[in-house]
Each structure stands twice: as C-alpha cells, then as structure tokens.
Design a protein around this motif. Structure first.
Motif, PDB file in Angstrom:
ATOM      1  N   PHE A  38       0.731  -1.560   0.028  1.00  0.00           N
ATOM      2  CA  PHE A  38      -0.096  -0.039  -0.218  1.00  0.00           C
ATOM      3  C   PHE A  38       0.810   1.305   0.192  1.00  0.00           C
ATOM      4  O   PHE A  38       1.866   1.525   0.537  1.00  0.00           O
ATOM      5  CB  PHE A  38      -0.806   0.106   1.036  1.00  0.00           C
ATOM      6  N   ALA A  39       0.651   2.128  -1.184  1.00  0.00           N
ATOM      7  CA  ALA A  39       1.730   2.987  -0.966  1.00  0.00           C
ATOM      8  C   ALA A  39       1.078   4.690  -1.189  1.00  0.00           C
ATOM      9  O   ALA A  39      -0.006   4.605  -1.731  1.00  0.00           O
ATOM     10  CB  ALA A  39       2.763   2.970  -1.807  1.00  0.00           C
ATOM     11  N   LEU A  40       1.237   5.465  -0.368  1.00  0.00           N
ATOM     12  CA  LEU A  40       0.138   6.648  -0.491  1.00  0.00           C
ATOM     13  C   LEU A  40       1.527   7.629  -0.968  1.00  0.00           C
ATOM     14  O   LEU A  40       2.332   8.092  -0.403  1.00  0.00           O
ATOM     15  CB  LEU A  40      -0.132   7.954   0.438  1.00  0.00           C
ATOM     16  N   THR A  41       1.738   8.779  -2.098  1.00  0.00           N
ATOM     17  CA  THR A  41       2.764  10.004  -2.264  1.00  0.00           C
ATOM     18  C   THR A  41       2.015  11.443  -1.678  1.00  0.00           C
ATOM     19  O   THR A  41       0.306  11.643  -2.259  1.00  0.00           O
ATOM     20  CB  THR A  41       3.063   9.937  -3.600  1.00  0.00           C
ATOM     21  N   ILE A  42       2.715  12.083  -1.943  1.00  0.00           N
ATOM     22  CA  ILE A  42       2.541  13.600  -1.331  1.00  0.00           C
ATOM     23  C   ILE A  42       3.764  14.245  -2.955  1.00  0.00           C
ATOM     24  O   ILE A  42       4.435  13.785  -3.046  1.00  0.00           O
ATOM     25  CB  ILE A  42       2.992  13.698  -0.272  1.00  0.00           C
ATOM     26  N   THR A  43       2.731  14.795  -3.821  1.00  0.00           N
ATOM     27  CA  THR A  43       2.847  16.270  -4.268  1.00  0.00           C
ATOM     28  C   THR A  43       2.508  17.678  -4.285  1.00  0.00           C
ATOM     29  O   THR A  43       1.425  17.673  -3.820  1.00  0.00           O
ATOM     30  CB  THR A  43       2.742  14.897  -5.634  1.00  0.00           C
ATOM     31  N   ALA A  44       2.971  17.727  -5.448  1.00  0.00           N
ATOM     32  CA  ALA A  44       2.288  19.760  -5.451  1.00  0.00           C
ATOM     33  C   ALA A  44       1.656  19.200  -6.532  1.00  0.00           C
ATOM     34  O   ALA A  44       0.762  18.041  -6.814  1.00  0.00           O
ATOM     35  CB  ALA A  44       3.331  20.351  -5.785  1.00  0.00           C
ATOM     36  N   PRO A  45       0.571  20.152  -6.485  1.00  0.00           N
ATOM     37  CA  PRO A  45      -1.287  19.963  -7.128  1.00  0.00           C
ATOM     38  C   PRO A  45      -0.822  19.654  -8.618  1.00  0.00           C
ATOM     39  O   PRO A  45      -1.204  18.606  -9.470  1.00  0.00           O
ATOM     40  CB  PRO A  45      -1.907  20.910  -6.939  1.00  0.00           C
ATOM     41  N   ASP A  46       0.219  20.523  -9.096  1.00  0.00           N
ATOM     42  CA  ASP A  46       0.982  20.508 -10.883  1.00  0.00           C
ATOM     43  C   ASP A  46       2.481  19.926 -10.933  1.00  0.00           C
ATOM     44  O   ASP A  46       2.355  20.037 -12.314  1.00  0.00           O
ATOM     45  CB  ASP A  46       1.090  22.030 -11.312  1.00  0.00           C
ATOM     46  N   GLY A  52       7.314  13.262  -0.582  1.00  0.00           N
ATOM     47  CA  GLY A  52       7.011  12.070   0.411  1.00  0.00           C
ATOM     48  C   GLY A  52       6.064  11.681   0.647  1.00  0.00           C
ATOM     49  O   GLY A  52       5.738  11.523  -0.587  1.00  0.00           O
ATOM     50  N   GLY A  53       5.064  10.605   1.739  1.00  0.00           N
ATOM     51  CA  GLY A  53       4.540   9.874   1.620  1.00  0.00           C
ATOM     52  C   GLY A  53       4.418   8.718   2.824  1.00  0.00           C
ATOM     53  O   GLY A  53       4.827   8.653   3.003  1.00  0.00           O
ATOM     54  N   LEU A  54       3.935   7.675   2.858  1.00  0.00           N
ATOM     55  CA  LEU A  54       3.185   6.346   3.089  1.00  0.00           C
ATOM     56  C   LEU A  54       3.921   5.168   2.242  1.00  0.00           C
ATOM     57  O   LEU A  54       3.125   4.725   1.213  1.00  0.00           O
ATOM     58  CB  LEU A  54       2.154   6.397   4.191  1.00  0.00           C
ATOM     59  N   TRP A  55       4.472   3.830   2.657  1.00  0.00           N
ATOM     60  CA  TRP A  55       4.275   2.893   2.335  1.00  0.00           C
ATOM     61  C   TRP A  55       4.259   1.745   3.263  1.00  0.00           C
ATOM     62  O   TRP A  55       4.736   2.134   4.434  1.00  0.00           O
ATOM     63  CB  TRP A  55       6.236   2.749   1.589  1.00  0.00           C
ATOM     64  N   LEU A  77       2.027  20.046  10.059  1.00  0.00           N
ATOM     65  CA  LEU A  77       0.431  21.092   9.186  1.00  0.00           C
ATOM     66  C   LEU A  77      -0.864  19.877   8.539  1.00  0.00           C
ATOM     67  O   LEU A  77      -1.081  19.660   8.661  1.00  0.00           O
ATOM     68  CB  LEU A  77       0.487  21.255   7.584  1.00  0.00           C
ATOM     69  N   GLY A  78      -0.180  18.452   9.832  1.00  0.00           N
ATOM     70  CA  GLY A  78      -1.346  17.723   9.494  1.00  0.00           C
ATOM     71  C   GLY A  78      -1.031  16.770   8.171  1.00  0.00           C
ATOM     72  O   GLY A  78      -1.428  15.560   8.256  1.00  0.00           O
ATOM     73  N   LEU A  79      -0.007  16.448   7.298  1.00  0.00           N
ATOM     74  CA  LEU A  79       0.252  15.625   6.384  1.00  0.00           C
ATOM     75  C   LEU A  79       0.446  13.680   7.284  1.00  0.00           C
ATOM     76  O   LEU A  79      -0.114  13.294   6.618  1.00  0.00           O
ATOM     77  CB  LEU A  79       1.063  16.032   5.375  1.00  0.00           C
ATOM     78  N   GLY A  80       1.060  13.830   8.119  1.00  0.00           N
ATOM     79  CA  GLY A  80       1.417  13.047   8.143  1.00  0.00           C
ATOM     80  C   GLY A  80       0.399  12.156   9.218  1.00  0.00           C
ATOM     81  O   GLY A  80       0.222  11.165   9.352  1.00  0.00           O
ATOM     82  N   THR A  81      -1.013  12.875   9.923  1.00  0.00           N
ATOM     83  CA  THR A  81      -1.419  12.364  10.063  1.00  0.00           C
ATOM     84  C   THR A  81      -2.555  12.152   9.320  1.00  0.00           C
ATOM     85  O   THR A  81      -3.598  10.748   9.408  1.00  0.00           O
ATOM     86  CB  THR A  81      -2.612  13.692  11.411  1.00  0.00           C
ATOM     87  N   GLN A  82      -2.701  12.846   8.428  1.00  0.00           N
ATOM     88  CA  GLN A  82      -3.243  12.381   7.478  1.00  0.00           C
ATOM     89  C   GLN A  82      -2.782  11.162   6.104  1.00  0.00           C
ATOM     90  O   GLN A  82      -3.733  10.097   6.058  1.00  0.00           O
ATOM     91  CB  GLN A  82      -3.278  13.333   6.494  1.00  0.00           C
ATOM     92  N   LEU A  83      -1.413  10.797   6.422  1.00  0.00           N
ATOM     93  CA  LEU A  83      -1.540   9.626   5.746  1.00  0.00           C
ATOM     94  C   LEU A  83      -1.457   8.471   6.658  1.00  0.00           C
ATOM     95  O   LEU A  83      -1.912   7.624   6.474  1.00  0.00           O
ATOM     96  CB  LEU A  83       0.433   9.830   5.204  1.00  0.00           C
ATOM     97  N   MET A  84      -1.507   8.890   7.771  1.00  0.00           N
ATOM     98  CA  MET A  84      -1.710   7.511   9.081  1.00  0.00           C
ATOM     99  C   MET A  84      -3.055   7.205   9.125  1.00  0.00           C
ATOM    100  O   MET A  84      -3.338   5.878   9.112  1.00  0.00           O
ATOM    101  CB  MET A  84      -0.899   7.951   9.714  1.00  0.00           C
ATOM    102  N   ALA A  85      -4.165   7.839   8.608  1.00  0.00           N
ATOM    103  CA  ALA A  85      -5.319   8.173   8.762  1.00  0.00           C
ATOM    104  C   ALA A  85      -5.912   7.278   7.752  1.00  0.00           C
ATOM    105  O   ALA A  85      -6.713   5.844   8.418  1.00  0.00           O
ATOM    106  CB  ALA A  85      -6.615   9.606   9.163  1.00  0.00           C
ATOM    107  N   ARG A  86      -5.096   7.470   6.794  1.00  0.00           N
ATOM    108  CA  ARG A  86      -5.093   6.914   5.378  1.00  0.00           C
ATOM    109  C   ARG A  86      -5.502   5.279   5.860  1.00  0.00           C
ATOM    110  O   ARG A  86      -6.050   4.521   4.919  1.00  0.00           O
ATOM    111  CB  ARG A  86      -5.269   7.147   3.890  1.00  0.00           C
TER     112      ARG A  86
END
Length: 139
Positions: A38-46, A52-55, A77-86
């Motif tokens: 399972f993986a989530l990535t963090i990118t700029a909108p464009d 960054g992200g989570l694997w 800013l809450g990105l880590g919390t969002q990654l972990m919640a997902r």
C-alpha cells in the motif's frame, strides 16, 4: 552436503534468490505469504514529483508501516496525520487486527503515540540513533 558462504557481488541481485526459498517455505506452511503493498504519495498539485508519503504492507492480518515521510518544510501541517489515518482506514478495510512500525530516537515516537500506538519492543544502542522503538496499534 558441501557448501560455502561468500559475499554477494551485488546484494540487490542476491535478494530474490535468497527470498524465494523462504517464501516457498512460508507459503507451504501457512498459505499466501507475499503480502499486499500500500502506498500514498505527497506531491505538489501540478507535479508528479514525489516529495514524501507512506508505504506499508498487509500480511497475515497485520499492517506494517515501513515508511512515513513528510516534506521538511511541511511538517506540523497535518500531512503525517492524514497519511496515517488513510493507512489505518486501509488496514481496517483489509481486515487487519493491528498496525505496527518502528522509529528511532531522532524520529517520531511521540507522533505515533498521539495516534494511539504503544511501544511493544525496544533496541538500545548509541545515541543519537537509539533507542529504536517498535510500536503497535490494535484495530
């Protein structure tokens, strides 16, 4: 049987030949042993550039978090919390009973504890890297 042990010329190339017989043994003993990544990535909108992200990996009713990285300038800013919640939502969707991860002294133990994780193991060693904690959260 006459066998010798030698250093691998390429550790990366040696991984699969070493892993294959262990995987075969595990699957013979307990069934599917490959896990589901399972993986989530963090990118700029464009952009598609991963910043960054989570694997993680689910296996045998447990969900292992191997990597959690947020861009240095965006921490707090809450990105880590969002990654972990997902990741937790995915673990629950996969019927996992728990999640687990490890972190070093210079990393994020307090962050994971705020999310409900608790230490179940520790390896001591020289500062500032150690101790290394193993944490789990029952789902």
């Amino acid at each position: 049987m006459n066998l010798i042990i030698r250093g691998a010329a390429s550790p990366d190339d040696a991984y699969m030949p070493i892993w294959a017989p262990l995987l075969a043994f595990n699957e013979k003993t307990v069934g599917n042993a490959q896990g589901e990544p399972f993986a989530l990535t963090i990118t700029a909108p464009d952009s598609d550039e991963v910043q960054g992200g989570l694997w993680g990996l689910s296996l045998w009713g447990s969900f292992y978090i191997g990597l959690v990285v947020t861009p240095e300038g965006a921490r707090g800013l809450g990105l880590g919390t969002q990654l972990m919640a997902r990741a937790e939502a995915e673990a629950r969707a996969r019927d996992c009973r728990n999640m687990w991860l490890d972190t070093y002294a210079f990393q994020a133990r307090a962050f994971y504890e705020r999310l409900g994780f608790a230490v179940f193991g520790q390896i001591d060693g020289p500062a500032p890297m150690f101790p290394r904690w193993f944490l789990r959260k029952d789902l």
